[in-house]
Every structure is written in C-alpha cells, then in structure tokens.
Motif scaffolding. Structure first.
Motif, PDB file in Angstrom:
ATOM      1  N   GLN A  58       0.831  -1.205   0.000  1.00  0.00           N
ATOM      2  CA  GLN A  58       0.000   0.000   0.000  1.00  0.00           C
ATOM      3  C   GLN A  58       0.869   1.260   0.000  1.00  0.00           C
ATOM      4  O   GLN A  58       0.568   2.225  -0.708  1.00  0.00           O
ATOM      5  N   GLY A  59       1.953   1.239   0.787  1.00  0.00           N
ATOM      6  CA  GLY A  59       2.865   2.378   0.803  1.00  0.00           C
ATOM      7  C   GLY A  59       3.554   2.567  -0.535  1.00  0.00           C
ATOM      8  O   GLY A  59       3.715   3.693  -1.024  1.00  0.00           O
ATOM      9  N   ALA A  60       3.957   1.461  -1.139  1.00  0.00           N
ATOM     10  CA  ALA A  60       4.619   1.525  -2.450  1.00  0.00           C
ATOM     11  C   ALA A  60       3.655   2.006  -3.532  1.00  0.00           C
ATOM     12  O   ALA A  60       4.058   2.733  -4.446  1.00  0.00           O
ATOM     13  N   ALA A  64       4.192   5.050  -6.086  1.00  0.00           N
ATOM     14  CA  ALA A  64       4.029   4.904  -7.536  1.00  0.00           C
ATOM     15  C   ALA A  64       3.027   5.913  -8.082  1.00  0.00           C
ATOM     16  O   ALA A  64       3.256   6.527  -9.131  1.00  0.00           O
ATOM     17  N   GLU A  65       1.922   6.108  -7.388  1.00  0.00           N
ATOM     18  CA  GLU A  65       0.917   7.072  -7.841  1.00  0.00           C
ATOM     19  C   GLU A  65       1.459   8.502  -7.803  1.00  0.00           C
ATOM     20  O   GLU A  65       1.189   9.297  -8.703  1.00  0.00           O
ATOM     21  N   ASN A  66       2.242   8.842  -6.775  1.00  0.00           N
ATOM     22  CA  ASN A  66       2.872  10.169  -6.712  1.00  0.00           C
ATOM     23  C   ASN A  66       3.850  10.348  -7.867  1.00  0.00           C
ATOM     24  O   ASN A  66       3.914  11.425  -8.471  1.00  0.00           O
ATOM     25  N   TYR A  67       4.595   9.310  -8.188  1.00  0.00           N
ATOM     26  CA  TYR A  67       5.536   9.356  -9.305  1.00  0.00           C
ATOM     27  C   TYR A  67       4.791   9.603 -10.619  1.00  0.00           C
ATOM     28  O   TYR A  67       5.188  10.438 -11.436  1.00  0.00           O
ATOM     29  N   ILE A  68       3.689   8.896 -10.812  1.00  0.00           N
ATOM     30  CA  ILE A  68       2.878   9.044 -12.023  1.00  0.00           C
ATOM     31  C   ILE A  68       2.375  10.483 -12.135  1.00  0.00           C
ATOM     32  O   ILE A  68       2.409  11.076 -13.218  1.00  0.00           O
ATOM     33  N   ASP A  69       1.915  11.048 -11.018  1.00  0.00           N
ATOM     34  CA  ASP A  69       1.450  12.449 -11.024  1.00  0.00           C
ATOM     35  C   ASP A  69       2.575  13.411 -11.373  1.00  0.00           C
ATOM     36  O   ASP A  69       2.405  14.295 -12.214  1.00  0.00           O
ATOM     37  N   LYS A  70       3.731  13.242 -10.736  1.00  0.00           N
ATOM     38  CA  LYS A  70       4.864  14.152 -10.965  1.00  0.00           C
ATOM     39  C   LYS A  70       5.393  14.057 -12.396  1.00  0.00           C
ATOM     40  O   LYS A  70       5.873  15.038 -12.951  1.00  0.00           O
ATOM     41  N   PRO A 100      15.399  -5.472  -4.164  1.00  0.00           N
ATOM     42  CA  PRO A 100      14.014  -5.873  -3.942  1.00  0.00           C
ATOM     43  C   PRO A 100      13.085  -4.682  -4.110  1.00  0.00           C
ATOM     44  O   PRO A 100      13.446  -3.537  -3.811  1.00  0.00           O
ATOM     45  N   GLY A 101      11.899  -4.946  -4.627  1.00  0.00           N
ATOM     46  CA  GLY A 101      10.930  -3.866  -4.779  1.00  0.00           C
ATOM     47  C   GLY A 101       9.598  -4.365  -5.295  1.00  0.00           C
ATOM     48  O   GLY A 101       9.414  -5.538  -5.597  1.00  0.00           O
ATOM     49  N   TRP A 102       8.672  -3.421  -5.388  1.00  0.00           N
ATOM     50  CA  TRP A 102       7.330  -3.697  -5.878  1.00  0.00           C
ATOM     51  C   TRP A 102       7.236  -3.290  -7.330  1.00  0.00           C
ATOM     52  O   TRP A 102       7.607  -2.184  -7.695  1.00  0.00           O
ATOM     53  N   HIS A 103       6.726  -4.175  -8.162  1.00  0.00           N
ATOM     54  CA  HIS A 103       6.528  -3.902  -9.580  1.00  0.00           C
ATOM     55  C   HIS A 103       5.032  -3.746  -9.825  1.00  0.00           C
ATOM     56  O   HIS A 103       4.253  -4.675  -9.610  1.00  0.00           O
ATOM     57  N   LYS A 126      11.915   4.720  -3.662  1.00  0.00           N
ATOM     58  CA  LYS A 126      12.264   5.394  -4.920  1.00  0.00           C
ATOM     59  C   LYS A 126      11.539   4.693  -6.069  1.00  0.00           C
ATOM     60  O   LYS A 126      11.605   3.477  -6.212  1.00  0.00           O
ATOM     61  N   ALA A 127      10.881   5.505  -6.881  1.00  0.00           N
ATOM     62  CA  ALA A 127      10.114   4.964  -8.006  1.00  0.00           C
ATOM     63  C   ALA A 127      10.816   5.270  -9.324  1.00  0.00           C
ATOM     64  O   ALA A 127      11.458   6.292  -9.460  1.00  0.00           O
ATOM     65  N   SER A 128      10.641   4.355 -10.270  1.00  0.00           N
ATOM     66  CA  SER A 128      11.152   4.576 -11.611  1.00  0.00           C
ATOM     67  C   SER A 128      10.249   3.847 -12.592  1.00  0.00           C
ATOM     68  O   SER A 128       9.606   2.854 -12.250  1.00  0.00           O
ATOM     69  N   ARG A 129      10.219   4.364 -13.808  1.00  0.00           N
ATOM     70  CA  ARG A 129       9.390   3.726 -14.836  1.00  0.00           C
ATOM     71  C   ARG A 129      10.193   2.633 -15.519  1.00  0.00           C
ATOM     72  O   ARG A 129      11.354   2.818 -15.880  1.00  0.00           O
ATOM     73  N   VAL A 130       9.552   1.511 -15.702  1.00  0.00           N
ATOM     74  CA  VAL A 130      10.158   0.366 -16.385  1.00  0.00           C
ATOM     75  C   VAL A 130       9.695   0.406 -17.824  1.00  0.00           C
ATOM     76  O   VAL A 130       8.499   0.554 -18.084  1.00  0.00           O
ATOM     77  N   PRO A 131      10.615   0.299 -18.780  1.00  0.00           N
ATOM     78  CA  PRO A 131      10.183   0.300 -20.184  1.00  0.00           C
ATOM     79  C   PRO A 131       9.248  -0.867 -20.447  1.00  0.00           C
ATOM     80  O   PRO A 131       9.513  -1.992 -20.031  1.00  0.00           O
ATOM     81  N   SER A 132       8.136  -0.615 -21.116  1.00  0.00           N
ATOM     82  CA  SER A 132       7.210  -1.709 -21.455  1.00  0.00           C
ATOM     83  C   SER A 132       7.556  -2.199 -22.856  1.00  0.00           C
ATOM     84  O   SER A 132       8.292  -1.570 -23.590  1.00  0.00           O
ATOM     85  N   MET A 133       6.996  -3.337 -23.192  1.00  0.00           N
ATOM     86  CA  MET A 133       7.317  -3.986 -24.473  1.00  0.00           C
ATOM     87  C   MET A 133       6.939  -3.131 -25.645  1.00  0.00           C
ATOM     88  O   MET A 133       5.978  -2.589 -25.844  1.00  0.00           O
TER      89      MET A 133
END
Length: 133
Positions: A58-60, A64-70, A100-103, A126-133
């Motif tokens: 839930q925290g992650a 992630a949602e804050n990262y998406i907004d920013k 380790p992390g949440w995807h 720390k959040a980062s975007r993963v390239p999608s296919m």
C-alpha cells in the motif's frame, strides 16, 4: 542460503503448488498437502527476515501514484493489472546485488501493445518507470 534464494524458492514452490487443473477443483486433503509442503519454507523465510518487505504494498502504491502524477503520466484509461514483489536485476547479477521492490503494472483499456505503464518502487521508496514492451 541467501535471503533472496529463499524468497525465490518460496515463489517457485508457491506457483507450483497452487497450479491446478482448470477443470477440477482440489480436494480439502490436496489443499492441506500443498500447505504442508509450502509452510516450512515460509517459516524459514520469515525467521530469516527475508519474506516481509520493508515497504508495504500500500505504501509503495502511494509512491508509484505520486511518481505518475509528478511525471504527468495519464493513466485515466488504465487499470492496475498486477502487483508483484520481485528482485530487480538480470540473471547475471548475483542475488546479493539484486534490488528488492514492488513492480506495478497498469494496462491500457485500448489494448495497444507497448502502451502499458510499469513502475518499480524500491524498499527505500524510490520509483522509476520500467520500459514496457
């Protein structure tokens, strides 16, 4: 056995034990048998502190949602498809060096290939975007 190896073993055994024939439901005795196989591994992982993530899902998700907004990523037509706790790194990376992390994986309602939004959140938030296919 390294903590990451214990975690990977749990994931593999869980997926094998929970895989069932789509045409028949497991009996109560089959379920008890599966749990008996997996439980000792879970107990070992919990005792070693390897199983519980430092950052809750839930925290992650909030990170992630804050990262998406920013990043001004529009996910209004997306839905959250999958969340998994993983070790990030390729097969050449030693387990002790994997992160380790949440995807989190959001899928577009349009179904356009390569249009998914995937965010990885580390245990330190720390959040980062993963390239999608």
């Amino acid at each position: 056995m390294p903590k990451s190896s214990v975690l990977l073993t749990i994931i593999l055994l869980s997926s094998l034990c929970l895989k069932s024939d789509s045409q028949s439901r497991p009996t109560v005795s089959e379920i008890k048998e599966r749990r008996a196989k997996v439980r000792p591994i879970l107990d070992l992982a919990i005792a070693n502190g390897a199983f519980r993530p430092k950052l809750s899902m839930q925290g992650a998700l909030k990170v992630a949602e804050n990262y998406i907004d920013k990043q001004h990523i529009d996910i209004s037509t997306y839905w959250l498809y999958r969340v998994i706790y993983i070790l990030s790194g390729d097969e050449k990376t030693p387990d002790k060096d994997k992160i380790p992390g949440w995807h989190f994986w959001w899928v577009s309602e349009t179904g356009t290939l390569g249009d998914d939004v995937e965010i990885f959140v580390t245990m330190d938030g720390k959040a980062s975007r993963v390239p999608s296919m």
